[in-house]
Design an enzyme around this catalytic site. Structure first.
Site, PDB file in Angstrom:
ATOM      1  N   ARG A  38       2.525  22.226   7.833  1.00  0.00           N
ATOM      2  CA  ARG A  38       2.725  22.453   6.546  1.00  0.00           C
ATOM      3  C   ARG A  38       1.936  24.126   5.978  1.00  0.00           C
ATOM      4  O   ARG A  38       2.959  23.798   5.228  1.00  0.00           O
ATOM      5  CB  ARG A  38       2.134  21.376   6.288  1.00  0.00           C
ATOM      6  N   LYS A 235      12.900  -0.112   6.087  1.00  0.00           N
ATOM      7  CA  LYS A 235      12.562  -0.598   5.620  1.00  0.00           C
ATOM      8  C   LYS A 235      13.799  -0.278   4.397  1.00  0.00           C
ATOM      9  O   LYS A 235      14.122   0.380   3.656  1.00  0.00           O
ATOM     10  CB  LYS A 235      11.637   0.351   4.416  1.00  0.00           C
ATOM     11  N   GLY A 388      10.193  10.528   7.530  1.00  0.00           N
ATOM     12  CA  GLY A 388       8.644  11.058   7.535  1.00  0.00           C
ATOM     13  C   GLY A 388       9.012  10.728   9.294  1.00  0.00           C
ATOM     14  O   GLY A 388       9.368  11.077   9.902  1.00  0.00           O
ATOM     15  N   GLY A 411       9.656  10.573   1.089  1.00  0.00           N
ATOM     16  CA  GLY A 411      10.076   9.747   0.330  1.00  0.00           C
ATOM     17  C   GLY A 411      11.056  10.632  -0.885  1.00  0.00           C
ATOM     18  O   GLY A 411      11.739  10.320  -0.975  1.00  0.00           O
TER      19      GLY A 411
HETATM   20  P1  ADP Z   1      12.101   6.964   7.914  1.00  0.00           P
HETATM   21  O1  ADP Z   1       9.986   7.307   8.188  1.00  0.00           O
HETATM   22  O2  ADP Z   1      11.947   8.027   8.380  1.00  0.00           O
HETATM   23  O3  ADP Z   1      12.363   7.278   6.322  1.00  0.00           O
HETATM   24  P2  ADP Z   1      11.654   4.728   8.833  1.00  0.00           P
HETATM   25  O4  ADP Z   1      10.393   3.990   8.228  1.00  0.00           O
HETATM   26  O5  ADP Z   1      12.503   3.037   7.190  1.00  0.00           O
HETATM   27  O6  ADP Z   1      11.904   6.047   8.622  1.00  0.00           O
HETATM   28  O7  ADP Z   1      11.198   3.863  10.052  1.00  0.00           O
HETATM   29  C1  ADP Z   1      11.005   4.468  10.913  1.00  0.00           C
HETATM   30  C2  ADP Z   1      10.223   2.659  11.641  1.00  0.00           C
HETATM   31  O8  ADP Z   1      10.862   1.407  11.825  1.00  0.00           O
HETATM   32  C3  ADP Z   1       9.872   2.999  12.608  1.00  0.00           C
HETATM   33  O9  ADP Z   1       8.162   3.251  12.932  1.00  0.00           O
HETATM   34  C4  ADP Z   1      10.336   2.365  13.974  1.00  0.00           C
HETATM   35  O10 ADP Z   1       9.345   2.275  14.775  1.00  0.00           O
HETATM   36  C5  ADP Z   1      11.306   0.927  13.630  1.00  0.00           C
HETATM   37  N1  ADP Z   1      12.347   0.615  13.613  1.00  0.00           N
HETATM   38  C6  ADP Z   1      13.217   0.748  14.021  1.00  0.00           C
HETATM   39  N2  ADP Z   1      14.394  -0.372  14.810  1.00  0.00           N
HETATM   40  C7  ADP Z   1      13.293  -0.932  14.690  1.00  0.00           C
HETATM   41  C8  ADP Z   1      13.575  -2.840  14.768  1.00  0.00           C
HETATM   42  N3  ADP Z   1      14.428  -3.051  15.216  1.00  0.00           N
HETATM   43  N4  ADP Z   1      12.641  -3.786  15.237  1.00  0.00           N
HETATM   44  C9  ADP Z   1      11.032  -2.958  14.245  1.00  0.00           C
HETATM   45  N5  ADP Z   1      11.141  -1.543  13.954  1.00  0.00           N
HETATM   46  C10 ADP Z   1      11.517  -1.018  13.870  1.00  0.00           C
HETATM   47 MG    MG Z   2       9.195   5.667   7.255  1.00  0.00          MG
END
Ligand code: ADP
Ligand code: MG
Length: 431
Positions: A38, A235, A388, A411
């Site tokens: 960063r 999420k 992230g 976000g």
């Molecule tokens: P980002 O931060 O890129 O927006 P998210 O926070 O939505 O992504 O999701 C990332 C998390 O989702 C990771 O910690 C990953 O382990 C989890 N994840 C992905 N697939 C699964 C799954 N099938 N079951 C539980 N957790 C999952």
């Molecule tokens: Mg995330």
């Protein structure tokens, strides 16, 4: 959302005091900065300003301090509630301890180590103010000469920062003549240092924000086709809006990761103990219908890697099915799915990817994310990674340098892809 904002290059900065909001919220371990990305990311804007004769006043937040420069040191509502639940004779000591901890944040969440690292990277001294809008910051900002750099303390040491308090924003603004926002990671927040100050100063963006909005803006508004969106992660609730808005733009929509299981369930499939948002089933069906109506190629996993428990070393196996048996959870996409997804990514013009295809932090469940990352890297498409954990996964799996753009805001990039207005960008002057 289309932004056409003025940048530092569109305004005369020479001889001016310029307040720059950076994202210096870097990770620490034992008092040492563990990742300088960063700080490195902020260098082009800082170097431009220094090189064009500006006196540069930098500010940023760091972590979540307890507003330690308030006239009265206050505890958070959560903390007060916790103390209220204690027996009466323990409350006084607990309050004192909590206040002491809040004061400890002054050193723990100080930006001083950032000033030192920045100075090293810039190859010139960076002054550090011991407060934000207090006597030290004001004196140092007042005496700052062209070409010099000053970093003021963590803006979140004041509760007024996150409340976007106008008086606090005005105090911040009073130290400078121009405001530059270069903190994409907080651009979706209307805080005093990310948006409020723009009410009092001519406001433009730095190179980091300029890059984010030009690359992501082009992908959303005028994409090279075919346009493929890949969504995964955990999420759904955060991402339904993103899917909804991307469906209107893409040719192919790929859903993997934990998110896929909500869609499985909505379609009537069993999902075992997989993560699944029960209250989003109707929404999931609506999205499937919307994709169909628009002729979007909508892809869900056809096979899965399932585990007994949510644990790195859990027993696991592959099933050639889109139904998860009782007592098992889906933790990654299977090989057939990887091939199917990779085929749809091949020849794409633009790929927007948010959310890993499985629990990619754990090697046993990383193969889906790796296969998709490889397909994106080899596709030759304009590739944009938002989120992230997605950025971390792509980096960890060694594909970071093969992507066109990895967004610096988790976000913020999601809200951008969703088409929401980002207050930290909306407040800047149009070209
Ligand atoms: P980002 O931060 O890129 O927006 P998210 O926070 O939505 O992504 O999701 C990332 C998390 O989702 C990771 O910690 C990953 O382990 C989890 N994840 C992905 N697939 C699964 C799954 N099938 N079951 C539980 N957790 C999952
Ligand atoms: Mg995330």
């Amino acid at each position: 959302m289309t932004y056409n904002k003025k940048s530092v290059e569109d305004i005369d900065v020479s001889g001016k005091k310029v307040l720059v909001r950076c994202d210096f919220n870097v990770p620490f371990k034992d008092g040492v900065i563990t990742d300088t990305k960063r700080i490195v990311g902020a260098l082009p804007t800082i170097e431009y300003l220094v090189g064009h004769g500006a006196a540069v006043i930098l500010c940023s937040h760091m972590g979540r301090p307890h507003n330690v420069f308030n006239a009265e040191l206050k505890l958070s509502k959560k903390e007060i509630k916790k103390i209220d639940e204690l027996p009466e004779n323990e409350r006084e000591a607990a309050t004192a301890a909590a206040l002491e901890k809040a004061k400890g944040d002054i050193t723990k969440l100080s930006l001083k180590p950032v000033a030192e690292k920045l100075s090293e990277l810039l190859g010139k001294p960076v002054q550090m103010a011991s407060d934000v809008v207090g006597p030290d910051a004001k004196a140092k900002a007042g005496a700052l000469k062209c070409g010099e750099v000053l970093l003021i303390e963590n803006v979140r040491f004041h509760a007024e920062e996150e409340k976007n308090d106008p008086a606090f924003a005005k105090e911040l603004a009073s130290m400078a003549e121009i405001y530059v926002n270069d903190a994409f990671g907080t651009a979706h927040r209307a805080h005093a240092s990310t948006a409020g100050v723009a009410d009092y100063l001519p406001a433009v963006c730095g190179f980091l924000i300029e890059k984010e909005i030009s690359i992501m803006g082009k992908a959303l508004n005028d994409p090279e086709r075919p346009f493929v969106a890949i969504l995964g992660g955990a999420k759904d609730s955060d991402k339904i809006g993103v899917i909804n808005s991307l469906i209107e733009k893409v040719d192919t929509l790929i859903i993997g990761g934990g998110m896929a299981y909500t869609f499985f369930r909505a379609l009537g499939n069993s999902t075992g103990t997989s993560i699944c948002e029960e209250d989003k089933l109707d929404l999931a069906l609506e999205l499937i219908k919307k994709a169909k109506d628009r002729g979007v190629n909508f892809l869900l996993p056809v096979d899965n890697i399932i585990g007994r428990e949510y644990k790195e070393d859990t027993t696991f196996m592959r099933i050639y099915s889109d139904s998860i048996p009782d007592g098992w959870m889906g933790l990654d996409i299977g090989e057939k799915t990887q091939e199917l997804f990779a085929k749809s990514i091949e020849g794409a013009g633009t790929v927007v990817w948010n959310g890993p295809m499985g629990v990619s932090e754990w090697e046993n469940f990383a193969s889906g994310t790796r296969a998709v990352a490889r397909a994106v890297a080899e596709s030759g498409a304009v590739s944009i990674i938002g989120g992230g954990d997605s950025a971390a996964a792509v980096e960890q799996l060694g594909f970071a340098d093969k992507m066109t753009h990895i967004s610096t805001g988790g976000g913020a990039s999601l809200e951008f892809l969703e088409g929401l207005e980002l207050p930290g960008i909306a407040c800047l002057q149009d070209k």
